[in-house]
Design a protein around this motif. Sequence first.
Motif, PDB file in Angstrom:
ATOM      1  N   ARG A   1       5.249  17.249  -0.949  1.00 11.03           N
ATOM      2  CA  ARG A   1       6.024  16.004  -1.103  1.00 11.03           C
ATOM      3  C   ARG A   1       5.369  14.817  -0.399  1.00 11.03           C
ATOM      4  NH1 ARG A   1      10.836  16.347   1.706  1.00 11.03           N
ATOM      5  NH2 ARG A   1      11.286  14.293   0.869  1.00 11.03           N
ATOM      6  N   THR A   2       4.429  15.074   0.512  1.00 12.15           N
ATOM      7  CA  THR A   2       3.794  14.005   1.279  1.00 12.15           C
ATOM      8  C   THR A   2       2.793  13.277   0.386  1.00 12.15           C
ATOM      9  OG1 THR A   2       3.956  15.391   3.256  1.00 12.15           O
ATOM     10  CG2 THR A   2       2.578  13.406   3.395  1.00 12.15           C
ATOM     11  N   LYS A   3       3.047  11.996   0.151  1.00 10.43           N
ATOM     12  CA  LYS A   3       2.172  11.215  -0.725  1.00 10.43           C
ATOM     13  C   LYS A   3       1.325  10.204   0.023  1.00 10.43           C
ATOM     14  CE  LYS A   3       3.764  13.428  -4.159  1.00 10.43           C
ATOM     15  NZ  LYS A   3       3.105  14.670  -4.442  1.00 10.43           N
ATOM     16  N   ALA A   4       1.726   9.857   1.254  1.00  6.90           N
ATOM     17  CA  ALA A   4       0.961   8.882   2.032  1.00  6.90           C
ATOM     18  C   ALA A   4       1.117   9.162   3.518  1.00  6.90           C
ATOM     19  CB  ALA A   4       1.409   7.459   1.727  1.00  6.90           C
ATOM     20  N   VAL A   5       0.052   8.904   4.245  1.00  4.41           N
ATOM     21  CA  VAL A   5       0.058   8.966   5.707  1.00  4.41           C
ATOM     22  C   VAL A   5      -0.402   7.600   6.189  1.00  4.41           C
ATOM     23  CG1 VAL A   5      -0.892  10.065   7.766  1.00  4.41           C
ATOM     24  CG2 VAL A   5      -0.459  11.439   5.695  1.00  4.41           C
ATOM     25  N   LEU A   6       0.436   6.957   6.983  1.00  5.24           N
ATOM     26  CA  LEU A   6       0.097   5.640   7.525  1.00  5.24           C
ATOM     27  C   LEU A   6      -0.384   5.797   8.963  1.00  5.24           C
ATOM     28  CD1 LEU A   6      -0.051   2.564   7.261  1.00  5.24           C
ATOM     29  CD2 LEU A   6       2.324   2.487   8.031  1.00  5.24           C
TER      30      LEU A   6
ATOM     31  N   GLY B   1      15.056   6.687  -1.834  1.00  5.75           N
ATOM     32  CA  GLY B   1      14.882   8.132  -1.760  1.00  5.75           C
ATOM     33  C   GLY B   1      13.542   8.604  -1.248  1.00  5.75           C
ATOM     34  N   VAL B   2      12.844   7.766  -0.497  1.00  2.96           N
ATOM     35  CA  VAL B   2      11.580   8.175   0.114  1.00  2.96           C
ATOM     36  C   VAL B   2      11.859   8.494   1.582  1.00  2.96           C
ATOM     37  CG1 VAL B   2       9.230   7.480   0.730  1.00  2.96           C
ATOM     38  CG2 VAL B   2      10.218   6.752  -1.458  1.00  2.96           C
ATOM     39  N   GLU B   3      11.519   9.716   1.981  1.00  6.57           N
ATOM     40  CA  GLU B   3      11.732  10.153   3.356  1.00  6.57           C
ATOM     41  C   GLU B   3      10.542   9.750   4.215  1.00  6.57           C
ATOM     42  OE1 GLU B   3      12.304  14.287   5.912  1.00  6.57           O
ATOM     43  OE2 GLU B   3      11.352  14.352   3.932  1.00  6.57           O
ATOM     44  N   THR B   4      10.820   9.182   5.380  1.00  5.11           N
ATOM     45  CA  THR B   4       9.768   8.848   6.338  1.00  5.11           C
ATOM     46  C   THR B   4       9.864   9.786   7.522  1.00  5.11           C
ATOM     47  OG1 THR B   4       9.812   6.520   5.700  1.00  5.11           O
ATOM     48  CG2 THR B   4       8.792   7.045   7.811  1.00  5.11           C
ATOM     49  N   VAL B   5       8.755  10.401   7.877  1.00 11.61           N
ATOM     50  CA  VAL B   5       8.654  11.243   9.063  1.00 11.61           C
ATOM     51  C   VAL B   5       7.681  10.561  10.002  1.00 11.61           C
ATOM     52  CG1 VAL B   5       7.916  13.478   9.969  1.00 11.61           C
ATOM     53  CG2 VAL B   5       9.146  13.354   7.780  1.00 11.61           C
TER      54      VAL B   5
ATOM     55  N   ALA C   1       0.835  -1.203   0.000  1.00 13.55           N
ATOM     56  CA  ALA C   1       0.000   0.000   0.000  1.00 13.55           C
ATOM     57  C   ALA C   1       0.873   1.258   0.000  1.00 13.55           C
ATOM     58  CB  ALA C   1      -0.957  -0.011   1.194  1.00 13.55           C
ATOM     59  N   LEU C   2       1.928   1.267   0.803  1.00 11.47           N
ATOM     60  CA  LEU C   2       2.843   2.411   0.794  1.00 11.47           C
ATOM     61  C   LEU C   2       3.502   2.567  -0.571  1.00 11.47           C
ATOM     62  CD1 LEU C   2       4.516   2.076   4.308  1.00 11.47           C
ATOM     63  CD2 LEU C   2       3.168   4.028   3.495  1.00 11.47           C
ATOM     64  N   LEU C   3       3.989   1.466  -1.125  1.00 13.20           N
ATOM     65  CA  LEU C   3       4.661   1.521  -2.424  1.00 13.20           C
ATOM     66  C   LEU C   3       3.739   1.987  -3.545  1.00 13.20           C
ATOM     67  CD1 LEU C   3       6.811  -1.730  -2.289  1.00 13.20           C
ATOM     68  CD2 LEU C   3       7.666   0.627  -2.319  1.00 13.20           C
ATOM     69  N   ALA C   4       2.451   1.739  -3.404  1.00  7.54           N
ATOM     70  CA  ALA C   4       1.492   2.116  -4.442  1.00  7.54           C
ATOM     71  C   ALA C   4       1.414   3.631  -4.631  1.00  7.54           C
ATOM     72  CB  ALA C   4       0.108   1.570  -4.105  1.00  7.54           C
ATOM     73  N   PHE C   5       1.794   4.392  -3.617  1.00  9.18           N
ATOM     74  CA  PHE C   5       1.566   5.831  -3.675  1.00  9.18           C
ATOM     75  C   PHE C   5       2.829   6.693  -3.593  1.00  9.18           C
ATOM     76  CE2 PHE C   5      -2.298   3.926  -1.813  1.00  9.18           C
ATOM     77  CZ  PHE C   5      -3.142   4.159  -2.889  1.00  9.18           C
ATOM     78  N   CYS C   6       4.002   6.090  -3.470  1.00 11.70           N
ATOM     79  CA  CYS C   6       5.196   6.932  -3.338  1.00 11.70           C
ATOM     80  C   CYS C   6       6.294   6.527  -4.311  1.00 11.70           C
ATOM     81  CB  CYS C   6       5.709   6.923  -1.906  1.00 11.70           C
ATOM     82  SG  CYS C   6       6.308   5.334  -1.322  1.00 11.70           S
ATOM     83  N   ARG C   7       7.177   7.487  -4.570  1.00 14.05           N
ATOM     84  CA  ARG C   7       8.344   7.268  -5.428  1.00 14.05           C
ATOM     85  C   ARG C   7       9.490   8.119  -4.906  1.00 14.05           C
ATOM     86  NH1 ARG C   7       4.947   9.387 -10.133  1.00 14.05           N
ATOM     87  NH2 ARG C   7       4.899   7.171 -10.364  1.00 14.05           N
ATOM     88  N   ALA C   8      10.655   7.979  -5.508  1.00 19.42           N
ATOM     89  CA  ALA C   8      11.849   8.705  -5.083  1.00 19.42           C
ATOM     90  C   ALA C   8      11.550  10.198  -4.958  1.00 19.42           C
ATOM     91  CB  ALA C   8      12.985   8.466  -6.068  1.00 19.42           C
ATOM     92  N   GLY C   9      12.003  10.786  -3.865  1.00 22.66           N
ATOM     93  CA  GLY C   9      11.805  12.203  -3.613  1.00 22.66           C
ATOM     94  C   GLY C   9      10.556  12.513  -2.805  1.00 22.66           C
ATOM     95  N   ASP C  10       9.679  11.533  -2.641  1.00 23.64           N
ATOM     96  CA  ASP C  10       8.456  11.744  -1.878  1.00 23.64           C
ATOM     97  C   ASP C  10       8.703  11.581  -0.386  1.00 23.64           C
ATOM     98  OD1 ASP C  10       6.992  12.138  -4.199  1.00 23.64           O
ATOM     99  OD2 ASP C  10       6.162  10.102  -4.239  1.00 23.64           O
ATOM    100  N   GLN C  11       7.690  11.949   0.363  1.00 23.28           N
ATOM    101  CA  GLN C  11       7.713  11.809   1.811  1.00 23.28           C
ATOM    102  C   GLN C  11       6.472  11.029   2.232  1.00 23.28           C
ATOM    103  OE1 GLN C  11       6.235  15.107   4.338  1.00 23.28           O
ATOM    104  NE2 GLN C  11       8.341  15.178   5.103  1.00 23.28           N
TER     105      GLN C  11
END
Length: 185
Positions: free
Chosen positions: A81-86, A60-64, A27-37
């Motif tokens: 840059r935020t593409k997903a919130v878990l 290159g995906v930053e996790t906060v 699910a995370l991979l479905a929505f993010c790519r390099a440079g995203d957060q």
Amino acid sequence: LEEAVNVLEAGHETRLAPSGLAAVNYALLAFCRAGDQVLVTDSVYDPVRKFCDNFLARFGVETVYYDPLIGEDISALLSSRTKAVLVETPGSLTFEVQDLGAISAAAHKVGARVIVDNTWAAGCVFKPIKHGADVSVQAGTKYLAGHADLLIGTMTSADEASARAVFQTLLQLGSNVSADDAYLA
């Protein structure tokens, strides 16, 4: 099984994964790519934290990580840059109940998708999609499979766009669940 879980979760479409961890990761991979957060609750299941800190970081995906009780104040952490919130509600170890409605509203303002690990509530006690989630994930190993016989995960999407992104990720990664495992669940 996908149809049954979809009814349980009140979603648009459900897909299966080989485990609950795989379901969250896909699910995370479905929505993010390099440079995203991605924003991830600090109380997240530890193997998901390792996936974010190691695998996603390599690409290159930053996790906060955020305080699970942040509610609408999550807006301060969100950016273009935020593409997903878990979200994990209740949290894996500490059982905080997150304000999914507030988090979803804030995330959607910047175009981020909201993914909820719904393993503890299992679609019976809580329906994340009705509170703004884009994808509700379960470790079906727990309630659906009886916690002993097999590993299986589910990903229920709220809409066609989310469902398409999840399905394309599954296809590209070659993810499959055996018919026998689905039958046993």
